[in-house]
Design a protein around this motif. Structure first.
Motif, short mmCIF file in Angstrom:
data_model
loop_
_atom_site.label_atom_id
_atom_site.label_comp_id
_atom_site.label_asym_id
_atom_site.label_seq_id
_atom_site.Cartn_x
_atom_site.Cartn_y
_atom_site.Cartn_z
N ILE A 69 9.42 14.90 4.44
CA ILE A 69 8.45 15.07 3.36
C ILE A 69 7.46 16.13 3.82
CG2 ILE A 69 6.63 13.99 1.99
CD1 ILE A 69 8.03 11.32 2.38
N PRO A 70 7.47 17.31 3.21
CA PRO A 70 6.55 18.36 3.64
C PRO A 70 5.11 18.01 3.29
CG PRO A 70 7.68 19.01 1.63
CD PRO A 70 8.30 17.72 2.06
N LEU A 71 4.20 18.29 4.19
CA LEU A 71 2.79 17.98 3.98
C LEU A 71 1.95 19.24 3.97
CD1 LEU A 71 2.34 14.81 6.23
CD2 LEU A 71 2.67 14.92 3.77
N ASP A 72 0.85 19.16 3.23
CA ASP A 72 -0.10 20.27 3.18
C ASP A 72 -1.28 20.07 4.11
OD1 ASP A 72 1.30 21.70 1.11
OD2 ASP A 72 0.60 20.14 -0.28
N GLY A 73 -1.46 18.84 4.60
CA GLY A 73 -2.58 18.61 5.49
C GLY A 73 -2.89 17.14 5.66
N ALA A 74 -4.02 16.91 6.32
CA ALA A 74 -4.49 15.55 6.58
C ALA A 74 -5.64 15.21 5.63
CB ALA A 74 -4.96 15.42 8.03
N PHE A 75 -5.99 13.93 5.59
CA PHE A 75 -7.09 13.49 4.73
C PHE A 75 -8.35 14.31 4.98
CE2 PHE A 75 -5.13 8.97 5.04
CZ PHE A 75 -4.13 9.34 4.17
N GLU A 76 -8.64 14.51 6.24
CA GLU A 76 -9.89 15.18 6.62
C GLU A 76 -9.93 16.64 6.20
OE1 GLU A 76 -8.59 16.30 11.22
OE2 GLU A 76 -9.81 14.51 10.81
N ASP A 77 -8.77 17.21 5.86
CA ASP A 77 -8.74 18.62 5.45
C ASP A 77 -9.25 18.82 4.03
OD1 ASP A 77 -7.61 19.29 7.89
OD2 ASP A 77 -5.56 19.02 7.15
N LEU A 78 -9.34 17.74 3.27
CA LEU A 78 -9.80 17.84 1.88
C LEU A 78 -11.28 17.51 1.80
CD1 LEU A 78 -6.96 16.27 -0.32
CD2 LEU A 78 -7.60 18.65 -0.13
N ALA A 79 -12.07 18.49 1.44
CA ALA A 79 -13.50 18.24 1.28
C ALA A 79 -13.75 17.36 0.06
CB ALA A 79 -14.26 19.56 1.16
N ARG A 80 -13.00 17.62 -1.00
CA ARG A 80 -13.14 16.83 -2.22
C ARG A 80 -11.86 16.96 -3.03
NH1 ARG A 80 -13.41 19.66 -6.62
NH2 ARG A 80 -14.05 17.83 -7.83
N CYS A 81 -11.64 16.02 -3.93
CA CYS A 81 -10.51 16.11 -4.85
C CYS A 81 -10.88 15.35 -6.12
CB CYS A 81 -9.23 15.57 -4.23
SG CYS A 81 -9.37 13.93 -3.51
N ASP A 82 -10.15 15.65 -7.18
CA ASP A 82 -10.44 15.03 -8.47
C ASP A 82 -9.63 13.77 -8.71
OD1 ASP A 82 -12.28 17.13 -9.84
OD2 ASP A 82 -10.61 18.31 -9.04
N ALA A 83 -8.51 13.65 -8.02
CA ALA A 83 -7.67 12.45 -8.15
C ALA A 83 -6.88 12.25 -6.87
CB ALA A 83 -6.71 12.58 -9.34
N VAL A 84 -6.71 10.99 -6.50
CA VAL A 84 -5.87 10.61 -5.36
C VAL A 84 -4.81 9.65 -5.87
CG1 VAL A 84 -5.79 9.44 -3.13
CG2 VAL A 84 -7.75 10.87 -3.70
N LEU A 85 -3.54 9.99 -5.64
CA LEU A 85 -2.45 9.23 -6.24
C LEU A 85 -1.46 8.77 -5.18
CD1 LEU A 85 -1.78 11.64 -9.26
CD2 LEU A 85 -3.40 9.73 -9.12
#
Length: 344
Positions: A69-85
């Motif tokens: 499963i290719p990943l774009d990053g870790a939780f800590e890499d996201l400063a903010r997001c509009d939805a988590v699914l």
């Protein structure tokens, strides 16, 4: 708008990729809408949605079939997001969604995001991640119909609604079924970008913008098999004359109205009136699958003295008219018959 898709132990690659593709397809449709559907839509050259597949540590995971499963990053890499699914997961040897450190960390991050006002959601077994986050306590929710009983046992403070396709309360969305990531994605698009763009996404994807309730797919009376009281109440409703009331059901069960209401809320999250209606409509579905009976005859057999009242109740619970349900059911049975007779 940034959409974070969780990757945890057991995540299905198809669900993660499919959800990401749904948002990408919507971006493409907004950039170059099909002829005849552009009116009223905003002109866009930049993508409206950006999906990011994340895990606790950002390292690639393996899906249940061993694919990466290719990943774009870790939780800590996201400063903010509009939805988590959270999407579907493979079940463990016990037939239940797994409990692991990976899922616990995903649930913890989802809980933190929700505290910041982020929309969160889970599809199929992904609803268990939302439950582990404590975000379903006291809230209406749903899960895949065949996981309903296990879901209730694992999250006793949640308020699962039997047989619905999608529930949302307080910015927490849950859907049921291994392919219900489609319903989850379209609902998130509707919530973040509006009904018009959600309709475009559904039309381009050739998907139902309003999914059918799960109850029409589940075995009739499935939820009632967990408790003797439900089985007794079901039999009373099935054989009652038209006009059975909540008080009449309580009396037939030898309970007070208040006790019956409390017990049904505990067992099915239904009021006595809602229980009576569901059992009647489930019975009607069986009768409508049998050739010969008219809608009026089915209504009378299910305890409805007025056909119009029956029709309203049927549409409310199944999303279809009785006639539409009969055609839909006949089509499914025809597919089964063709498949069963095909040679390999």
């Amino acid at each position: 708008m940034r959409i974070a898709i969780l990757a945890v132990d057991g995540s299905l690659l198809s669900a993660i990729a499919g959800l990401s593709d749904l948002f990408w397809i919507t971006n493409q449709a907004l950039r170059a809408p099909p002829e005849g559907v552009a009116a009223g839509l905003p002109d866009r050259t930049d993508p409206l949605f950006q999906t990011t597949i994340v895990s606790a540590d950002g390292k690639p995971l393996r899906d249940p079939q061993g694919r990466s499963i290719p990943l774009d990053g870790a939780f800590e890499d996201l400063a903010r997001c509009d939805a988590v699914l959270a999407t579907g997961m493979a079940l463990g040897a016990n037939g239940l969604p797994p409990e692991s450190a990976s899922i616990a960390r995903g649930a913890e991050w989802m809980r933190a995001c929700h505290r910041q006002g982020t929309l969160v959601g889970g599809a199929c077994a992904g609803t268990f991640v939302v439950g582990e986050a404590g975000l379903l306590d006291g809230r209406r929710c749903t899960t895949t119909w065949w996981l309903h009983h296990a879901f209730k046992r694992r999250f006793p403070k949640a308020r699962p609604v039997w047989g619905t396709a999608l529930e949302e309360q307080d910015g927490v969305i849950t859907t049921g079924g291994p392919l219900s990531w489609v319903d989850l994605g379209l609902h998130v698009i509707r919530r973040l970008a509006g009904a018009e763009i959600a309709k475009l996404a559904a039309d381009i994807s050739v998907a139902d913008s309003l999914p059918l309730p799960q109850m029409i797919y589940a075995p009739r009376g499935f939820i009632n098999t967990t408790d003797p009281l439900l089985l007794r109440a079901e039999q009373i409703v099935r054989h009652a004359s038209p006009g059975l009331t909540a008080e009449g059901l309580a009396h037939a069960l030898g309970l007070s109205g208040r006790t019956l209401h409390r017990r049904l809320k505990e067992l099915t999250n239904e009021s006595p009136k809602e229980f009576i209606t569901r059992v009647r409509i489930e019975t009607a579905c069986v009768l409508l699958e049998t050739p010969g009976a008219s809608v009026k005859q089915v209504a009378l057999a299910c305890g409805y003295g007025e056909e119009s009242v029956f029709r309203r109740a049927f549409v409310q619970l199944t999303g279809m008219t009785p006639a539409d349900y009969r055609r839909w059911s006949a089509g499914r049975m025809a597919d089964v018959a063709v498949s069963g007779g095909a040679s390999v």
